[in-house]
Motif scaffolding. Sequence first.
Motif, mmCIF file in Angstrom:
data_model
loop_
_atom_site.group_PDB
_atom_site.id
_atom_site.type_symbol
_atom_site.label_atom_id
_atom_site.label_comp_id
_atom_site.label_asym_id
_atom_site.label_seq_id
_atom_site.Cartn_x
_atom_site.Cartn_y
_atom_site.Cartn_z
ATOM 1 N N SER A 113 14.032 -3.031 -4.103
ATOM 2 C CA SER A 113 14.089 -1.601 -4.388
ATOM 3 C C SER A 113 15.494 -1.301 -4.889
ATOM 4 N N LEU A 114 15.589 -0.630 -6.019
ATOM 5 C CA LEU A 114 16.888 -0.351 -6.633
ATOM 6 C C LEU A 114 16.965 1.081 -7.140
ATOM 7 N N ARG A 115 18.182 1.597 -7.136
ATOM 8 C CA ARG A 115 18.439 2.893 -7.764
ATOM 9 C C ARG A 115 19.655 2.718 -8.664
ATOM 10 N N GLY A 116 19.507 3.149 -9.900
ATOM 11 C CA GLY A 116 20.592 3.005 -10.849
ATOM 12 C C GLY A 116 20.183 3.546 -12.205
ATOM 13 N N GLN A 117 20.697 2.923 -13.259
ATOM 14 C CA GLN A 117 20.474 3.439 -14.605
ATOM 15 C C GLN A 117 19.916 2.358 -15.522
ATOM 16 N N ILE A 118 18.866 2.726 -16.245
ATOM 17 C CA ILE A 118 18.405 1.887 -17.352
ATOM 18 C C ILE A 118 19.272 2.282 -18.527
ATOM 19 N N THR A 119 20.060 1.331 -19.020
ATOM 20 C CA THR A 119 21.053 1.632 -20.053
ATOM 21 C C THR A 119 20.571 1.350 -21.466
ATOM 22 N N LYS A 120 19.604 0.417 -21.589
ATOM 23 C CA LYS A 120 19.195 0.015 -22.934
ATOM 24 C C LYS A 120 17.801 -0.592 -22.902
ATOM 25 N N GLN A 121 17.043 -0.364 -23.964
ATOM 26 C CA GLN A 121 15.760 -1.032 -24.163
ATOM 27 C C GLN A 121 15.994 -2.125 -25.189
ATOM 28 N N ILE A 122 15.591 -3.371 -24.838
ATOM 29 C CA ILE A 122 15.837 -4.481 -25.754
ATOM 30 C C ILE A 122 14.573 -4.999 -26.439
ATOM 31 N N SER A 123 13.403 -4.630 -25.916
ATOM 32 C CA SER A 123 12.122 -4.902 -26.578
ATOM 33 C C SER A 123 11.091 -3.970 -25.957
ATOM 34 N N LYS A 124 9.835 -4.131 -26.357
ATOM 35 C CA LYS A 124 8.794 -3.212 -25.894
ATOM 36 C C LYS A 124 8.741 -3.088 -24.374
ATOM 37 N N GLU A 125 8.889 -4.207 -23.648
ATOM 38 C CA GLU A 125 8.777 -4.198 -22.190
ATOM 39 C C GLU A 125 10.048 -4.644 -21.472
ATOM 40 N N LYS A 126 11.127 -4.857 -22.193
ATOM 41 C CA LYS A 126 12.373 -5.359 -21.592
ATOM 42 C C LYS A 126 13.478 -4.308 -21.671
ATOM 43 N N PHE A 127 14.146 -4.101 -20.529
ATOM 44 C CA PHE A 127 15.199 -3.100 -20.410
ATOM 45 C C PHE A 127 16.379 -3.701 -19.654
ATOM 46 N N GLU A 144 18.513 7.661 -15.293
ATOM 47 C CA GLU A 144 18.592 7.280 -13.882
ATOM 48 C C GLU A 144 17.183 7.033 -13.360
ATOM 49 N N VAL A 145 17.006 5.940 -12.587
ATOM 50 C CA VAL A 145 15.696 5.585 -12.055
ATOM 51 C C VAL A 145 15.797 5.002 -10.650
ATOM 52 N N GLU A 146 14.691 5.074 -9.953
ATOM 53 C CA GLU A 146 14.474 4.300 -8.737
ATOM 54 C C GLU A 146 13.326 3.365 -9.054
ATOM 55 N N ILE A 147 13.501 2.080 -8.774
ATOM 56 C CA ILE A 147 12.457 1.114 -9.092
ATOM 57 C C ILE A 147 12.072 0.298 -7.869
ATOM 58 N N ILE A 148 10.844 -0.149 -7.865
ATOM 59 C CA ILE A 148 10.358 -1.129 -6.898
ATOM 60 C C ILE A 148 9.739 -2.241 -7.727
ATOM 61 N N GLY A 149 10.100 -3.460 -7.391
ATOM 62 C CA GLY A 149 9.586 -4.579 -8.164
ATOM 63 C C GLY A 149 9.727 -5.892 -7.434
ATOM 64 N N GLU A 150 9.535 -6.966 -8.188
ATOM 65 C CA GLU A 150 9.629 -8.326 -7.661
ATOM 66 C C GLU A 150 10.652 -9.112 -8.458
ATOM 67 N N VAL A 151 11.383 -9.958 -7.764
ATOM 68 C CA VAL A 151 12.332 -10.858 -8.415
ATOM 69 C C VAL A 151 11.546 -11.931 -9.156
ATOM 70 N N ASP A 152 11.940 -12.181 -10.393
ATOM 71 C CA ASP A 152 11.346 -13.245 -11.190
ATOM 72 C C ASP A 152 12.466 -14.191 -11.594
ATOM 73 N N LYS A 153 12.588 -15.281 -10.850
ATOM 74 C CA LYS A 153 13.621 -16.280 -11.144
ATOM 75 C C LYS A 153 13.024 -17.273 -12.123
ATOM 76 N N GLY A 154 13.312 -17.070 -13.385
ATOM 77 C CA GLY A 154 12.745 -17.913 -14.428
ATOM 78 C C GLY A 154 13.344 -19.293 -14.449
ATOM 79 N N ILE A 155 12.523 -20.275 -14.802
ATOM 80 C CA ILE A 155 12.991 -21.650 -14.931
ATOM 81 C C ILE A 155 13.840 -21.782 -16.186
ATOM 82 N N VAL A 156 13.386 -21.139 -17.250
ATOM 83 C CA VAL A 156 14.085 -21.231 -18.526
ATOM 84 C C VAL A 156 15.011 -20.036 -18.737
#
Length: 123
Positions: A55-69, A97-109
């Motif tokens: 759970s995080l609270r902070g700022q989305i500063t930039k959109q880098i693709s359709k689903e990536k921020f 400013e946003v509050e988010i709930i999500g899951e950590v995705d530790k990518g292999i690549v």
Amino acid sequence: MLNINVKTTVAAAVITLAGVSGAALADTTPHEQMQPVATSVAQILQETKDDQRVSLRGQITKQISKEKFIFTDGSGEIQLDIDDDLTAKTPINPPVEVEIIGEVDKGIVSDTEIEVKSYTLVN
């Protein structure tokens, strides 16, 4: 005598299997009810494991693709993966400013990111 022993053995096996299944089901918590384990980007990058709820609270500063921020909370930056069905309901126009709930995705690549399950825009 043999018939009684077979029935006893079968009954014991059924009870044991039922107990194992019941115990396994009793220990499962619906994902939506799991408590977040991390509350800062720095903590996520240093301490969390793959698929841990955050759970995080902070700022989305930039959109880098359709689903990536890009998200920051002052302790660091991390990439967010927000499914477009969520942004269709509540559009995101950085910076915001946003509050988010999500899951950590530790990518292999790729680097660690957060797969966002829900978010709320903060005024």
